[in-house]
Structures are given as structure tokens and as C-alpha cells.
Design a protein around this motif. Structure first.
Motif, short mmCIF file in Angstrom:
data_model
loop_
_atom_site.label_atom_id
_atom_site.label_comp_id
_atom_site.label_asym_id
_atom_site.label_seq_id
_atom_site.Cartn_x
_atom_site.Cartn_y
_atom_site.Cartn_z
N LEU A 64 0.82 -1.22 0.00
CA LEU A 64 0.00 0.00 0.00
C LEU A 64 0.85 1.27 0.00
N TYR A 65 2.15 1.11 -0.09
CA TYR A 65 3.08 2.25 -0.21
C TYR A 65 3.03 3.22 0.98
N VAL A 66 2.69 2.72 2.16
CA VAL A 66 2.74 3.57 3.36
C VAL A 66 4.21 3.77 3.70
N ASN A 67 4.60 5.01 3.91
CA ASN A 67 5.99 5.33 4.22
C ASN A 67 6.40 4.81 5.59
N ALA A 68 7.59 4.25 5.65
CA ALA A 68 8.13 3.75 6.93
C ALA A 68 8.19 4.87 7.96
#
Length: 178
Positions: A64-68
């Protein structure tokens, strides 16, 4: 399925059928319940493309491309995370709209900062995302039901308001050329 969620899903389906919009879900604490409510309406395959159940932070990041950095700074149960989940689902599943949930449904897992019942939900497009925070703990099943209903309400509100904004723009545009 409650009468409320069935009604919301039917209204959403009618809008998506009429407008030709596409939809995806990105769910954590609701574990597919939002998708189940949407797909319980016959004909949902015309607009619902699929979903990601992202219980782990790793799935949130990779699918889902959630940023670390978002997860480190705000945690998985945050407004920032559900906004990125919506945008990530739109990108990953190539849809117009997406809904997302992330929270602590219970009975365990809470903390003083984020007690059981803390759930963030969102619905949006690539350009606009509506969010809401739930904080009541009424038990796992009711927490999931409440989050599902609120997520559907946000999507319906967004769709209805976008239609009004487009209508308003079209009226203004029409007035300029008269």
C-alpha cells in the motif's frame, strides 16, 4: 450485515454504477469486513476491483506504499497512515476511490495513548481524503461494525459532495459563457 451498512452499501453501489467509478479497500482492523459489505450487493463486480488486508506494517509498506517514516512517527493507528493507505490502494489497484481502516478493535492491544477502540478510517480519491477517528470500545465485534459503517459513510459523503462540487463548477462555467 446491519440495516445501516446494507443501506449505505446500496447507495454507494448506485452512485458507482451510475458514474462508472471504481473502488478498492485497504483494511487492517476490519480484516475485509468493509469489502464484504460492499460485495454483498449484487452487481458490485462492476465497480469493486479488490482489496488488501494489511494487518502488518510490512504489508502496509510493501503493498500500500505507506511510508516507513509515517509508521515510525505516527504508528499504524493514525490519520496519516489511513490517508496513505487510501492513496496506496488507489495506486496499487488502479481505482478512482478507496477506503481504509486501521485500529485497535480489541480486546487486547491497546495502550494509554491508543486504547482499545481507537480506530482511524478514511475514504478518498487521489486528490481528496476524508478521515474519522473512533474512540469508543464496545467490544471487538461492535468496534469492527462501527468502523465499517463510518468508513462507508465517509465514502458516501465524499461521493455526494464531489458531485455537488462538480455541479457547482459546471454552473459557474456555464454562467461565464452566457
Amino acid at each position: 450485515m446491519s440495516v445501516e451498512t446494507k443501506t449505505l452499501s446500496k447507495e454507494i453501489s448506485e452512485i458507482f454504477w451510475r458514474e462508472g467509478y471504481t473502488l478498492a479497500t485497504a483494511e487492517s482492523c476490519t480484516a475485509g469486513n468493509v469489502a464484504a459489505i460492499i460485495t454483498a450487493i449484487p452487481g458490485s463486480s462492476r465497480f469493486y476491483k479488490g482489496g488488501v488486508i494489511a494487518y502488518s506494517d510490512e504489508v502496509k509498506k510493501t503493498h500500500l506504499y505507506v511510508n516507513a517514516e509515517t509508521l515510525e512517527q505516527h504508528g499504524a493507528v493514525s490519520e496519516e497512515t489511513v490517508v496513505e493507505m487510501v492513496k496506496g490502494a488507489i495506486k496499487a489497484l488502479d481505482v478512482d476511490y478507496a477506503m481504509a481502516t486501521s485500529g485497535i478493535a480489541g480486546p487486547g492491544g491497546g495502550s494509554p495513548e491508543k486504547p482499545v477502540g481507537t480506530i482511524w478510517v478514511a475514504a478518498g480519491t487521489k486528490d481528496a481524503v476524508l478521515t474519522a477517528k473512533l474512540t469508543e470500545d464496545e467490544g471487538r465485534e461492535k468496534n469492527i461494525q462501527a468502523a465499517t459503517a463510518k468508513t462507508l459513510q465517509l465514502l458516501l459523503e465524499l461521493c455526494q459532495n464531489q458531485g455537488k462540487e462538480e455541479q457547482k463548477f459546471n454552473l459557474l462555467e456555464k454562467d461565464l459563457f452566457i
